[in-house]
Scaffold this motif. Structure first.
Motif, PDB file in Angstrom:
ATOM      1  N   LEU A   1      80.624 -61.948 -38.685  1.00 15.83           N
ATOM      2  CA  LEU A   1      79.216 -61.556 -38.707  1.00 15.83           C
ATOM      3  C   LEU A   1      78.503 -62.231 -39.876  1.00 15.83           C
ATOM      4  CD1 LEU A   1      79.394 -57.669 -38.267  1.00 15.83           C
ATOM      5  CD2 LEU A   1      78.514 -59.308 -36.606  1.00 15.83           C
ATOM      6  N   PRO A   2      77.232 -62.590 -39.675  1.00 15.05           N
ATOM      7  CA  PRO A   2      76.433 -63.048 -40.806  1.00 15.05           C
ATOM      8  C   PRO A   2      76.167 -61.879 -41.759  1.00 15.05           C
ATOM      9  CG  PRO A   2      75.410 -63.657 -38.715  1.00 15.05           C
ATOM     10  CD  PRO A   2      76.520 -62.716 -38.405  1.00 15.05           C
ATOM     11  N   ALA A   3      75.906 -62.184 -43.007  1.00 19.92           N
ATOM     12  CA  ALA A   3      75.670 -61.152 -44.017  1.00 19.92           C
ATOM     13  C   ALA A   3      74.534 -60.213 -43.608  1.00 19.92           C
ATOM     14  CB  ALA A   3      75.370 -61.796 -45.366  1.00 19.92           C
ATOM     15  N   GLY A   4      73.483 -60.743 -43.020  1.00 22.95           N
ATOM     16  CA  GLY A   4      72.357 -59.902 -42.599  1.00 22.95           C
ATOM     17  C   GLY A   4      72.761 -58.892 -41.545  1.00 22.95           C
ATOM     18  N   ASP A   5      73.625 -59.290 -40.634  1.00 22.72           N
ATOM     19  CA  ASP A   5      74.111 -58.352 -39.617  1.00 22.72           C
ATOM     20  C   ASP A   5      74.988 -57.273 -40.240  1.00 22.72           C
ATOM     21  OD1 ASP A   5      72.751 -59.894 -37.808  1.00 22.72           O
ATOM     22  OD2 ASP A   5      74.526 -60.609 -36.748  1.00 22.72           O
ATOM     23  N   VAL A   6      75.795 -57.654 -41.222  1.00 20.16           N
ATOM     24  CA  VAL A   6      76.619 -56.668 -41.924  1.00 20.16           C
ATOM     25  C   VAL A   6      75.694 -55.640 -42.582  1.00 20.16           C
ATOM     26  CG1 VAL A   6      78.245 -56.291 -43.828  1.00 20.16           C
ATOM     27  CG2 VAL A   6      78.539 -58.263 -42.299  1.00 20.16           C
ATOM     28  N   ALA A   7      74.644 -56.113 -43.244  1.00 20.70           N
ATOM     29  CA  ALA A   7      73.696 -55.219 -43.906  1.00 20.70           C
ATOM     30  C   ALA A   7      73.032 -54.289 -42.895  1.00 20.70           C
ATOM     31  CB  ALA A   7      72.650 -56.037 -44.665  1.00 20.70           C
ATOM     32  N   ARG A   8      72.641 -54.819 -41.745  1.00 26.86           N
ATOM     33  CA  ARG A   8      72.008 -53.980 -40.710  1.00 26.86           C
ATOM     34  C   ARG A   8      72.970 -52.927 -40.160  1.00 26.86           C
ATOM     35  NH1 ARG A   8      69.211 -58.544 -40.116  1.00 26.86           N
ATOM     36  NH2 ARG A   8      70.583 -59.620 -38.666  1.00 26.86           N
ATOM     37  N   HIS A   9      74.204 -53.326 -39.905  1.00 21.77           N
ATOM     38  CA  HIS A   9      75.202 -52.377 -39.387  1.00 21.77           C
ATOM     39  C   HIS A   9      75.408 -51.210 -40.355  1.00 21.77           C
ATOM     40  CE1 HIS A   9      76.988 -53.942 -35.671  1.00 21.77           C
ATOM     41  NE2 HIS A   9      76.767 -55.153 -36.153  1.00 21.77           N
ATOM     42  N   LEU A  10      75.357 -51.504 -41.638  1.00 21.15           N
ATOM     43  CA  LEU A  10      75.618 -50.477 -42.643  1.00 21.15           C
ATOM     44  C   LEU A  10      74.345 -49.885 -43.236  1.00 21.15           C
ATOM     45  CD1 LEU A  10      78.667 -52.101 -44.451  1.00 21.15           C
ATOM     46  CD2 LEU A  10      78.655 -50.429 -42.605  1.00 21.15           C
ATOM     47  N   ALA A  11      73.194 -50.334 -42.745  1.00 17.35           N
ATOM     48  CA  ALA A  11      71.886 -49.849 -43.217  1.00 17.35           C
ATOM     49  C   ALA A  11      71.783 -49.923 -44.746  1.00 17.35           C
ATOM     50  CB  ALA A  11      71.633 -48.425 -42.719  1.00 17.35           C
ATOM     51  N   MET A  12      72.064 -51.113 -45.262  1.00 16.43           N
ATOM     52  CA  MET A  12      72.011 -51.340 -46.708  1.00 16.43           C
ATOM     53  C   MET A  12      71.253 -52.630 -46.985  1.00 16.43           C
ATOM     54  SD  MET A  12      75.838 -50.346 -47.905  1.00 16.43           S
ATOM     55  CE  MET A  12      75.350 -49.928 -49.564  1.00 16.43           C
ATOM     56  N   PRO A  13      70.688 -52.754 -48.186  1.00 17.84           N
ATOM     57  CA  PRO A  13      69.996 -54.000 -48.544  1.00 17.84           C
ATOM     58  C   PRO A  13      70.970 -55.184 -48.566  1.00 17.84           C
ATOM     59  CG  PRO A  13      69.557 -52.261 -50.158  1.00 17.84           C
ATOM     60  CD  PRO A  13      70.616 -51.753 -49.243  1.00 17.84           C
ATOM     61  N   GLN A  14      70.469 -56.330 -48.144  1.00 18.31           N
ATOM     62  CA  GLN A  14      71.327 -57.511 -48.054  1.00 18.31           C
ATOM     63  C   GLN A  14      71.871 -57.936 -49.421  1.00 18.31           C
ATOM     64  OE1 GLN A  14      69.949 -60.508 -45.410  1.00 18.31           O
ATOM     65  NE2 GLN A  14      71.497 -61.982 -46.016  1.00 18.31           N
TER      66      GLN A  14
END
Length: 117
Positions: A33-46
């Motif tokens: 996953l791209p970092a942005g997708d990881v952030a979205r999945h975990l609802a956290m700032p990139q």
């Protein structure tokens, strides 16, 4: 794997967000996953996720590859295998029957490649 690299991996995984990231990336193998997708999945700032990704990468638990403007992160399954093997290398003082439940549980979550044929 030696003691120092084992401790680095366990230390990286000992924080809840990093453990969540690693488990998320394991679920998204082999594509990652791209970092942005990881952030979205975990609802956290990139930027928060990026710091955690860097820690996991330094411990050898993640790999990354640039695709144009995206950096795609993947769990290092070979490193996970090394870590798991290091932890159970001398399991049960040579009594395989004591390790059988552990091996069976691990085997059931990771079917052999022949199962996909």
């Amino acid at each position: 794997m030696d003691i120092e690299s084992t401790l680095a991996a366990l230390s990286a995984l000992s924080q809840s967000t990093r453990l969540e990231i690693f488990r998320l990336l394991v679920r998204h193998e082999p594509d990652g996953l791209p970092a942005g997708d990881v952030a979205r999945h975990l609802a956290m700032p990139q930027n928060t996720i990026s710091a955690h990704l860097a820690t996991l990468a330094r411990a050898g638990l993640l790999t990354s590859q640039r695709h144009s403007r995206l950096i795609v992160y993947r769990a290092s399954l070979s490193r996970l295998r090394e870590l798991m093997l290091f932890l159970v290398k001398d399991c049960c003082a040579g009594s395989p029957e004591l390790c059988a439940p552990l091996i069976a549980t691990l085997s059931s979550c990771c079917p052999s490649p022949q199962a996909y044929s």
